[in-house]
Design an enzyme around this catalytic site. Structure first.
Site, PDB file in Angstrom:
ATOM      1  N   LYS A  21      -4.311   5.740  39.659  1.00  0.00           N
ATOM      2  CA  LYS A  21      -4.170   4.447  40.058  1.00  0.00           C
ATOM      3  C   LYS A  21      -5.390   3.652  40.917  1.00  0.00           C
ATOM      4  CE  LYS A  21      -0.442   2.043  42.725  1.00  0.00           C
ATOM      5  NZ  LYS A  21      -0.784   2.047  44.248  1.00  0.00           N
ATOM      6  N   ASP A 315      -0.362  10.050  50.502  1.00  0.00           N
ATOM      7  CA  ASP A 315       0.637   9.512  49.505  1.00  0.00           C
ATOM      8  C   ASP A 315       1.662  10.310  49.159  1.00  0.00           C
ATOM      9  OD1 ASP A 315      -0.412   6.865  49.616  1.00  0.00           O
ATOM     10  OD2 ASP A 315      -1.774   7.361  47.444  1.00  0.00           O
TER      11      ASP A 315
END
Length: 430
Positions: A21, A315
């Site tokens: 990402k 994350d």
């Protein structure tokens, strides 16, 4: 949309996850600022990265999709972006709004950045302050604390900025603005954050020097279009690493994963907890290390993580909380207050959702404490619109006593639209 996750007996086989990402976002941005064409392969077609494509098309950049995960960016060069006619909507993407703000700070026109309800709650003063010090005129709600952000860019001056937080988004916004400054720009962090921006800036031709916590960039480089091969996203792979560790009788190979040292704190934590993990086929794509990950079921031990661990695992911390429920002894996370200003307040959200399925968790102001092993009961939970909460609770469902029903499961599409399908492919249902 609700998603039901049933307990399973094993994880077997091999899998490839979608493209990284962070790299997908940056490839579009730097491709737009380069001369010539940039060919991107392995792009993540999640909602966040598609927001970046949409924004840069509004800035006059021609972006063509030539295959399922391949795009050609027809670069404009540093100073040829066009003033947008309309407000630039970044959707749910914090990366898009913060990094694009750095680029727009150096453009001689006015622009406005806005996003969804989650974006409107996320702190923007952390980029407004350094970009304003460089000479950009930026305003927003509550004196620039929140979006929408109004940016009137122009001539910028290079600065040396001591960032109060270790944040790749803050650092990247400043470095991207530094491309348009009158002299070199330096960012100093309390701990090193992920360095995809530095790696890609070097690949595209920027003059940049970095040490662990300090990065300096020089202005007005001649950026050239590149061939960018994006590896699988480690943050997506982490969910399958956890699944294979936690579900008995499991053996899983996850192929072609980005193994950037600033990103793999979760893998290192799992190894420290006695997880059986092996790296195979290690090689480089551009400036990024890539390889396969082989994972076997393991009996895990609790650990404590804090300090410079946190930026490398930020994350994955909701997932780490799920893993901690199955580790012997106490697992503790501190210094993770940054989790409270993500897509949701991830500390409060993961604690509450784990409690919904029978887990005992102590919430701290900057983390959590979990004592294992605990039996996950099953029940109904919500993503709260946060993709990583949804995927973390799906992994909990694999080892629960009863199925877990995940509400608002469509949030997973932000980063991994095929997640539930891929999970089913490698699962043996009870």
């Amino acid at each position: 949309m609700n998603q039901i996750i049933h307990p399973i007996t094993s994880i077997k086989g091999s899998i490839e996850v979608p493209g990284d990402k962070s790299i997908s976002h940056r490839a579009v941005m730097l491709g737009a600022l380069s001369l010539g064409n940039t060919h991107i392969h392995g792009f993540l077609n999640g909602e966040d990265c598609l927001s970046t494509i949409r924004v840069f098309r509004q800035l006059g950049v021609e972006i063509d999709r030539v295959a399922e995960t391949s795009y050609i960016i027809k670069g404009k060069g540093l100073n040829q972006l066009q003033e947008p006619k309309y407000v630039l909507d970044v959707g749910n993407s914090g990366t898009t709004i913060r990094l694009t703000a750095g680029i727009l700070a150096g453009q001689p026109f006015h622009s406005v950045l806005i996003g969804d309800d989650s974006i409107l709650k996320r702190p923007m003063k952390r980029i407004k302050e350094p970009l304003s010090l460089m000479g950009a005129k930026i305003d927003g709600r509550e004196e620039g604390k929140y979006a929408p952000l109004s940016i009137r860019g122009g001539k910028l001056k290079g600065i040396a900025y001591h960032s109060p937080v270790a944040s790749a988004q803050v650092k990247s916004a400043i470095l991207f603005a530094g491309l348009f400054a009158d002299q070199k720009t330096t960012v100093i962090e309390p701990f090193q954050s992920r360095d995809h921006s530095e790696n890609m800036l070097l690949q595209f031709g920027a003059k940049l020097e970095k040490t662990n916590q300090e990065v300096t960039i020089w202005p007005s480089p001649r950026l050239e279009g590149q061939e960018v091969n994006i590896p699988g996203d480690f943050s997506s792979a982490a969910f399958f690493i956890a699944a294979a560790l936690l579900v008995p009788n499991s053996l899983l190979r996850i192929k072609n994963i980005g193994l950037n040292p600033t990103r793999i704190g979760f893998l290192q934590a799992m190894q420290q907890m006695n997880g059986q993990i092996e790296i195979l086929n290690l090689h480089y794509e551009g400036n990024e290390s890539v390889g396969d990950i082989l994972v076997k079921s393991s009996n895990l031990q609790g650990i404590t993580i804090s300090g410079d661990w946190i930026p490398k695992i930020i994350d994955e911390l909701p997932l780490f909380a799920v893993v901690a429920t199955q580790a012997e002894g106490i697992t503790k996370v501190t210094n993770a207050e940054e989790l409270r200003v993500k897509e949701s307040d991830r500390i409060s959200t993961i604690v509450n959702e784990l409690r919904q399925v029978g887990v005992k968790v102590e919430e701290l102001t900057d983390g959590f404490v979990i004592e294992g092993k605990q039996r996950i009961q099953g029940g109904q939970v919500s993503t709260h619109g946060d993709h990583r909460i949804g995927m973390a609770m799906a992994i909990a469902g694999l080892i629960a006593k009863e199925p877990i029903i995940i509400q608002q499961a469509e949030a997973v599409n932000i980063s991994y639209p095929q997640f539930f399908e891929h999970l089913r492919q490698i699962s043996t249902i009870k």
